[in-house]
Design an enzyme around this catalytic site. Structure first.
Site, mmCIF file in Angstrom:
data_model
loop_
_atom_site.group_PDB
_atom_site.id
_atom_site.type_symbol
_atom_site.label_atom_id
_atom_site.label_comp_id
_atom_site.label_asym_id
_atom_site.label_seq_id
_atom_site.Cartn_x
_atom_site.Cartn_y
_atom_site.Cartn_z
ATOM 1 N N LYS A 288 0.836 -1.204 0.000
ATOM 2 C CA LYS A 288 0.000 0.000 0.000
ATOM 3 C C LYS A 288 0.869 1.251 0.000
ATOM 4 C CE LYS A 288 -3.777 -2.545 2.059
ATOM 5 N NZ LYS A 288 -4.490 -2.968 3.268
ATOM 6 N N GLN B 160 -5.994 -2.346 9.427
ATOM 7 C CA GLN B 160 -5.462 -3.529 8.747
ATOM 8 C C GLN B 160 -5.945 -4.782 9.483
ATOM 9 O OE1 GLN B 160 -3.479 -3.400 5.837
ATOM 10 N NE2 GLN B 160 -3.794 -5.599 5.811
ATOM 11 N N ASP C 93 -12.145 1.482 3.169
ATOM 12 C CA ASP C 93 -12.293 0.031 3.018
ATOM 13 C C ASP C 93 -13.769 -0.341 2.931
ATOM 14 O OD1 ASP C 93 -10.080 -1.503 2.585
ATOM 15 O OD2 ASP C 93 -9.593 -1.807 4.705
#
Ligand code: ADP
Length: 305
Positions: free
Chosen positions: A53, A97, A120
């Site tokens: 990322k 995460q 997300d």
């Protein structure tokens, strides 16, 4: 057979986002798009995903703020940090995460993220918008990755029969809603499905997100199908594999010590189906690109506000 090449589309998306970001920043004093990544603990797989990322962000002119907490951090501390990031005008997107340690309430933590910064697409509000097919929804990165690759290769979804294997909150369920929104007829299979083979063979588009290495063999597919493999499974690499990849991967990258395989036995089905995404090189790279598509989109909205 058409190879649904996620790396190629990732690179295309990277170029597009890079121009979009630099065009928007030209002659403006606005801050660069910035993504905050909250990591709890030190899982090697998470470390590797986060480096990917960071690398992508660098390529498009975005910033990643990596906040790493010890596994024993309290829920209250994490929530406080997210609230701080919610209020920070220089932070446009926030992700946690996953996975995070068992003792922490994933839902409570994720739902603290301001929906406009939820790149997300996993907050309750975003999932509700997805089920309502509301234009302001943010699709979970993996789901957007799957839809983008199908669209890029001009695979029709409208009116087609889509079969999803797996019903996780991260992939299977939101993907089912997204495909319904695209007018597919959707079947979702899971551990309790009887005769999985019969269900998967009925699909025009088969999407597998079960987290089970090589679950889908030649007996599960038929001619003419489009197969998308969302699975990422790790086994030990053989010595030959290690030699082959030693020059490609960086030694500090833990993941590379193990062989990555999908939920689909690619070699066994590739000559039967009409299109298939490989692992690695399929949905994985697309997921990273899609996350940054979401980031750039919310960055633009927040800059206009
Ligand atoms: P992911 O993170 O890849 O979505 P999860 O472990 O959260 O994976 O979920 C796995 C999903 O796959 C579950 O919904 C489970 O029912 C489904 N699944 C796993 N193994 C099988 C199997 N052998 N047959 C059918 N469904 C399966």
């Amino acid at each position: 057979m058409i190879l649904l090449d996620g790396k190629k589309l990732r690179d295309l998306t990277m170029d597009q986002l890079k121009s979009e970001v630099s065009d928007s920043l030209a002659g403006s004093a606005a801050p660069k798009p910035q993504l905050a990544i909250i990591q709890v603990g030190d899982l090697s797989e998470s470390n590797s995903y986060i480096s990917q990322k960071k690398l992508f962000a660098e390529k498009i002119g975005a910033i990643v703020l990596h906040k790493k907490f010890e596994a024993k951090v309290s829920e209250a501390d994490l929530i406080q940090e997210i609230n701080r990031l919610n209020l920070d005008n220089n932070i446009h997107g926030i992700i946690v995460q996953l996975p995070i340690p068992e003792g922490l309430s994933k839902h409570k933590i994720i739902d603290t993220i301001e929906p406009i910064k939820d790149v997300d697409g996993l907050t309750a509000i975003n999932l509700k918008k997805l089920s309502a097919n509301h234009a302001s929804m943010i699709l979970p990165a993996t789901v957007l990755g799957v839809l983008s690759i199908l669209k890029h290769y001009e695979i029709q979804i409208d009116g087609k029969k889509a079969v999803i294997v797996g019903r996780s909150m991260l992939v299977g369920k939101p993907l089912a809603l997204a495909l319904l929104n695209e007018n597919a007829t959707v079947t979702v299979c899971h551990r309790h499905t009887k005769n999985l083979k019969e269900e998967t063979k009925l699909a025009d588009i088969l999407i597998v997100a079960a987290g089970s290495a090589h679950l889908i063999t030649k007996d599960y597919v038929r001619k003419g199908q489009v197969v998308v493999d969302v699975g990422i499974n790790f086994g030990q690499k053989t010595e030959t594999d290690a030699k082959k990849t030693a020059t490609i991967y960086k030694p500090e990258n833990e993941i590379t010590k193990k062989k990555m395989v999908g939920d689909v036995d690619f070699e066994a089905v590739k000559d039967i189906v009409s299109a298939i995404s490989p692992v690695p090189g399929g949905i994985g790279p697309m997921t990273v690109a899609s996350l940054f598509q979401n980031l750039v989109r919310v960055w633009k909205t927040q800059s206009e506000a």
